[in-house]
Design an enzyme around this catalytic site. Structure first.
Site, PDB file in Angstrom:
ATOM      1  N   HIS A 292      11.088  12.118  -6.002  1.00 27.56           N
ATOM      2  CA  HIS A 292      12.535  12.178  -6.238  1.00 27.56           C
ATOM      3  C   HIS A 292      13.296  11.125  -5.422  1.00 27.56           C
ATOM      4  O   HIS A 292      14.351  11.415  -4.867  1.00 27.56           O
ATOM      5  CB  HIS A 292      13.057  13.578  -5.896  1.00 27.56           C
ATOM      6  CG  HIS A 292      12.547  14.648  -6.809  1.00 27.56           C
ATOM      7  ND1 HIS A 292      12.665  15.989  -6.552  1.00 27.56           N
ATOM      8  CD2 HIS A 292      11.913  14.560  -8.018  1.00 27.56           C
ATOM      9  CE1 HIS A 292      12.124  16.680  -7.532  1.00 27.56           C
ATOM     10  NE2 HIS A 292      11.659  15.835  -8.432  1.00 27.56           N
TER      11      HIS A 292
HETATM   12  C1  LIG Z   1       5.373  11.959 -11.076  1.00 25.12           C
HETATM   13  C2  LIG Z   1       6.816  12.313 -11.209  1.00 25.12           C
HETATM   14  C3  LIG Z   1       7.163  13.640 -11.484  1.00 25.12           C
HETATM   15  C4  LIG Z   1       8.510  13.990 -11.597  1.00 25.12           C
HETATM   16  N1  LIG Z   1       8.832  15.237 -12.026  1.00 25.12           N
HETATM   17  C5  LIG Z   1      10.130  15.545 -12.306  1.00 25.12           C
HETATM   18  C6  LIG Z   1      10.470  16.772 -12.925  1.00 25.12           C
HETATM   19  O1  LIG Z   1       9.622  17.595 -13.273  1.00 25.12           O
HETATM   20  N2  LIG Z   1      11.788  17.030 -13.143  1.00 25.12           N
HETATM   21  C7  LIG Z   1      12.762  16.168 -12.777  1.00 25.12           C
HETATM   22  O2  LIG Z   1      13.951  16.499 -12.925  1.00 25.12           O
HETATM   23  N3  LIG Z   1      12.461  14.973 -12.213  1.00 25.12           N
HETATM   24  C8  LIG Z   1      11.168  14.619 -12.013  1.00 25.12           C
HETATM   25  N4  LIG Z   1      10.841  13.389 -11.535  1.00 25.12           N
HETATM   26  C9  LIG Z   1      11.932  12.466 -11.162  1.00 25.12           C
HETATM   27  C10 LIG Z   1      12.542  11.667 -12.297  1.00 25.12           C
HETATM   28  O3  LIG Z   1      11.620  11.341 -13.284  1.00 25.12           O
HETATM   29  C11 LIG Z   1      13.152  10.410 -11.669  1.00 25.12           C
HETATM   30  O4  LIG Z   1      14.135  10.806 -10.747  1.00 25.12           O
HETATM   31  C12 LIG Z   1      13.795   9.472 -12.699  1.00 25.12           C
HETATM   32  O5  LIG Z   1      12.823   8.995 -13.584  1.00 25.12           O
HETATM   33  C13 LIG Z   1      14.470   8.293 -12.012  1.00 25.12           C
HETATM   34  O6  LIG Z   1      15.070   7.504 -12.990  1.00 25.12           O
HETATM   35  P1  LIG Z   1      15.489   5.995 -12.752  1.00 25.12           P
HETATM   36  O7  LIG Z   1      16.063   5.494 -14.020  1.00 25.12           O
HETATM   37  O8  LIG Z   1      16.286   5.892 -11.516  1.00 25.12           O
HETATM   38  O9  LIG Z   1      14.119   5.199 -12.441  1.00 25.12           O
HETATM   39  P2  LIG Z   1      12.750   5.172 -13.232  1.00 25.12           P
HETATM   40  O10 LIG Z   1      12.708   6.217 -14.258  1.00 25.12           O
HETATM   41  O11 LIG Z   1      11.692   5.141 -12.193  1.00 25.12           O
HETATM   42  O12 LIG Z   1      12.781   3.774 -14.000  1.00 25.12           O
HETATM   43  C14 LIG Z   1      12.628   2.527 -13.384  1.00 25.12           C
HETATM   44  C15 LIG Z   1      11.942   1.582 -14.365  1.00 25.12           C
HETATM   45  O13 LIG Z   1      12.020   0.252 -13.877  1.00 25.12           O
HETATM   46  C16 LIG Z   1      10.772  -0.415 -14.053  1.00 25.12           C
HETATM   47  N5  LIG Z   1      10.725  -1.483 -13.046  1.00 25.12           N
HETATM   48  C17 LIG Z   1      10.659  -1.368 -11.705  1.00 25.12           C
HETATM   49  N6  LIG Z   1      10.703  -2.587 -11.119  1.00 25.12           N
HETATM   50  C18 LIG Z   1      10.813  -3.481 -12.128  1.00 25.12           C
HETATM   51  C19 LIG Z   1      10.912  -4.904 -12.158  1.00 25.12           C
HETATM   52  N7  LIG Z   1      10.919  -5.636 -11.049  1.00 25.12           N
HETATM   53  N8  LIG Z   1      10.990  -5.500 -13.370  1.00 25.12           N
HETATM   54  C20 LIG Z   1      10.987  -4.766 -14.518  1.00 25.12           C
HETATM   55  N9  LIG Z   1      10.889  -3.429 -14.528  1.00 25.12           N
HETATM   56  C21 LIG Z   1      10.812  -2.800 -13.351  1.00 25.12           C
HETATM   57  C22 LIG Z   1       9.749   0.707 -13.883  1.00 25.12           C
HETATM   58  O14 LIG Z   1       8.517   0.374 -14.485  1.00 25.12           O
HETATM   59  C23 LIG Z   1      10.455   1.878 -14.554  1.00 25.12           C
HETATM   60  O15 LIG Z   1      10.175   1.929 -15.938  1.00 25.12           O
HETATM   61  C24 LIG Z   1       9.521  13.001 -11.398  1.00 25.12           C
HETATM   62  C25 LIG Z   1       9.160  11.680 -11.135  1.00 25.12           C
HETATM   63  C26 LIG Z   1       7.824  11.328 -11.057  1.00 25.12           C
HETATM   64  C27 LIG Z   1       7.458   9.901 -10.784  1.00 25.12           C
END
Ligand SMILES: Cc1cc2nc3c(=O)[nH]c(=O)nc-3n(C[C@H](O)[C@H](O)[C@H](O)COP(=O)(O)OP(=O)(O)OC[C@H]3O[C@@H](n4cnc5c(N)ncnc54)[C@H](O)[C@@H]3O)c2cc1C
Length: 634
Positions: free
Chosen positions: A563
């Site tokens: 998280h």
């Molecule tokens: C294993 C796991 C289990 C989880 N379980 C839950 C759950 O059950 N319930 C819940 O509410 N939340 C859960 N979460 C948390 C939730 O999924 C995250 O908080 C959420 O995905 C964050 O969203 P975001 O858009 O900030 O980043 P992310 O979803 O992480 O997206 C970031 C994206 O950017 C890409 N990226 C990174 N650096 C670069 C770069 N330099 N160039 C191009 N692309 C790049 C990555 O590949 C990724 O696709 C979990 C997370 C994980 C990892």
């Protein structure tokens, strides 16, 4: 097809939030050319993504759908370097997460103290994104026509009711909905980000990006490509440079970065561990850190990469009666279980359509429990929790299986009680050490670095034990996976009882109860007495020595809840902020950050719904920047 060299908007990272921004903008204006540059592979129709029960496969050590960030070595964590996985494919965390449907508390958003971001501002968007299918929904806070469906998945396992009864026996309430943004002290039957019509996971790529790409030609996708930096010219973001995601083989020349121009806007959505490093490689961050890494400082913004927060999770395992319906045989890969599951999946039901996390609670401690957590937590409680009755201190949930490598355990059935600390006081950081995008960042998750965090985590462990001991299916602890108590302590972990061991042995003659611990002989001696299931359960009493054993175990085992948030905080620049209320990066034009890294403070829940609401709000703000209206409803 090669990607366009010039577009209107570039979204860096097609994760949970990034897919929403790209999809909503592309849908709102078909003339707007948008490119998502994603580090990982495409997730289109990937069964490992679509089938909910496959979620653990993403965390296998060989997985390429997760990126494993290695944290700094820490003596506070028993000399470990904690690993924090994040999503590394289109959909980001939404493609690999555990799909637990959980929402923040109202006061979490209000605490951000930013115009347009109060809970009341965000509730319409929390409704907009979801199609809620759980019991007795309150239409004031839940939505029914959003892209992301919520349901229970395959009907909850029977022992869910045992768990909820145990919670009631301990004096907790069980209610229909603790995701009402207010409840902070009750249990519920947990919802999941799963579509009841298809049985598939509700990830953002399949629900915001792929359907738009099928209809419109203005949304472009470039996968397996890592953005090395945002190009900033005369204080304006004008495009990005990217390289192949995988580093070149040893001795091979470094790839020449490719570039794409953004005519109107660059949105960084690379997540809480990706986005700050993209900004720093682009010259936006603390001058000293950038200069040391060999990057020209374009905007001195010391908040970038600071304020890192996570939740702290433990997952101790327990044995349950052999006839208990758990997902252990699924996780062991028993062919018949999978064959039946795949058949059932065609009708959107069965073992493949669940994450087997069916019940849990958000909890606040009693006065007595706060006292036991020590003066550091008492101080934190008084400052942070006391006057915020909607803030839980701890999550406790039932996972209906052993969540590890089954080949390391004897046969049988298991459950895991996960507890995580909702608002740790510790703060970490992530920073680049080189301009080279292939050089890993210096990441300090800083778990347990604040003394207030230890007491409540220990409380969580003890609470989990009390819950599971009250379940009729309980058959002992997997001693090797619990604190190393003294063998004569009344609070010691208890290995499987002899009756159950015999039941498990059956006619196969395998040893079912294996004790693996520092004091094997002593453990065997004291654990051969059967558990008396008729005796009323009294709370275990822990001596000082026991508490030390729990503390040591906590340090050696506590880990990420996946998280990560807070590393590009939405705050005024002079307070260490990175983005303003419109998510514009301070000091740069045409550059926004839209992902969980902008959360200035933690949320008392799993973080997907907060990443989603940031994506929905970010889409509206990006639309405003481009002169497009995106409404509060679908
Ligand atoms: C294993 C796991 C289990 C989880 N379980 C839950 C759950 O059950 N319930 C819940 O509410 N939340 C859960 N979460 C948390 C939730 O999924 C995250 O908080 C959420 O995905 C964050 O969203 P975001 O858009 O900030 O980043 P992310 O979803 O992480 O997206 C970031 C994206 O950017 C890409 N990226 C990174 N650096 C670069 C770069 N330099 N160039 C191009 N692309 C790049 C990555 O590949 C990724 O696709 C979990 C997370 C994980 C990892």
């Amino acid at each position: 097809m090669s990607p366009p060299k010039e577009v209107d908007v570039i979204v860096v990272g097609g994760g949970a939030a990034g897919c929403i921004v790209a999809g909503r903008l592309a849908q709102a204006d078909p003339n707007l050319e948008i490119l998502i540059v994603e580090g990982g592979k495409n997730n289109l129709n990937d069964p490992q993504v679509r089938q909910p029960a496959m979620f653990l496969s993403h965390l296998a050590p060989t997985s390429t759908t997760a990126k494993f960030y290695a944290g700094r070595h820490s003596e506070l964590l028993g000399g470990r370097s904690p690993i924090v996985p994040t999503g590394n494919m289109l959909g980001g965390g939404s493609s690999i997460n555990f799909m637990m449907y959980t929402r923040a508390s109202k006061s979490d958003y209000d605490d951000w103290k930013t115009e347009g971001w109060s809970a009341d501002d965000l509730i319409p968007l929390l409704k907009k994104m979801e199609s809620y299918n759980l019991e007795n929904p309150d239409p004031k806070i839940h939505g029914f026509d959003g892209p992301l469906a919520v349901c229970h998945g395959a009907s909850p396992a029977p022992n869910t009711e045992e768990f909820l009864q145990a919670a009631q026996d301990m004096g907790y309430k069980v209610v229909d909905d603790i995701q009402d943004l207010e409840s902070a002290h009750a249990f519920e039957r947990w919802g999941k980000w799963i579509n009841p019509k298809t049985g598939f996971r509700s990830d953002t790529a399949h629900n915001y990006v792929h359907p738009v790409m099928e209809k419109n030609s203005n949304l472009h996708l470039l996968c397996d490509s890592k953005v090395s930096k945002v190009v900033i010219e005369n204080g304006k973001a004008t495009g990005v440079e990217y390289v192949p995601f995988s580093p070149p083989a040893e001795g091979a020349p470094k790839p020449v970065p490719q570039s794409v121009t953004a005519r109107k806007l660059v949105v960084v959505s690379a997540g809480s561990l990706g986005s700050p490093t993209v900004l720093e490689r682009s010259g936006v961050g603390a001058r000293e850190i950038l200069e040391k890494a060999g990057v020209e400082c374009k905007v001195d913004l010391p908040g970038v990469g600071e304020n890192y927060q996570d939740h702290n999770l433990i997952l101790p395992a327990y044995r349950v009666a052999p006839e208990t319906k758990t997902h252990d045989d699924f996780l062991r890969g028993i062919p018949e279980v999978h064959a039946q599951g795949l058949k059932d999946l065609e009708e959107a039901k069965g073992i493949y359509t669940t994450n087997f996390i069916d019940a849990g609670g958000k909890l606040r401690p009693s006065e007595e429990e706060i006292e036991a957590m020590g003066p550091e937590f008492r101080k934190f409680w008084n400052e942070y929790f006391k006057d915020a009755p909607d803030k839980p201190v701890m999550f406790a949930g039932l996972v209906n299986a052993f969540l590890g490598d089954h080949s390391l355990l004897p046969g049988g059935k298991y459950v895991t009680i996960g507890t995580y600390l909702e608002y740790p006081a510790s703060r970490g950081s992530i920073h680049i050490t080189s301009a080279d995008p292939y050089v890993e960042a210096d990441f300090d998750p800083a778990y347990l670095s604040h003394p207030a965090d230890l007491g409540p985590n220990i409380w969580g462990y003890k609470l989990g034990r009390e819950l599971v001991r009250r379940m009729p299916c309980y058959r002992g602890e997997v001693v090797a996976l619990h604190p190393k108590f003294s063998a004569t302590s009344p609070a010691r972990a208890v290995e499987i009882d002899i009756d159950t061991s015999r039941e498990l042995q059956g006619d196969k003659g395998v040893t079912a109860g294996v004790v693996v611990s520092g004091n094997v002989a002593a453990q065997n001696e004291v654990t051969s007495e059967p558990l008396d299931k008729k005796k009323p359960i009294e709370n275990l009493v822990y001596s000082e020595e026991d508490d030390k054993a729990v503390e040591q175990w906590m340090r050696e085992n506590i880990g990420t809840t996946w998280h990560s948030l807070g590393t590009n905080a939405m705050k005024p620049r002079e307070e260490g902020g990175v983005v303003d209320a419109k998510l514009n990066v301070h000091g740069v034009e045409n550059l926004k950050v839209i992902d969980l890294s902008i959360a200035p403070g933690n949320v008392g829940s799993n973080t997907y719904s907060t990443a989603l609401v940031i994506g929905e709000k970010g889409a509206i703000l990006a639309g405003e920047h481009l002169g497009i209206t995106i409404g509060l409803t679908n």
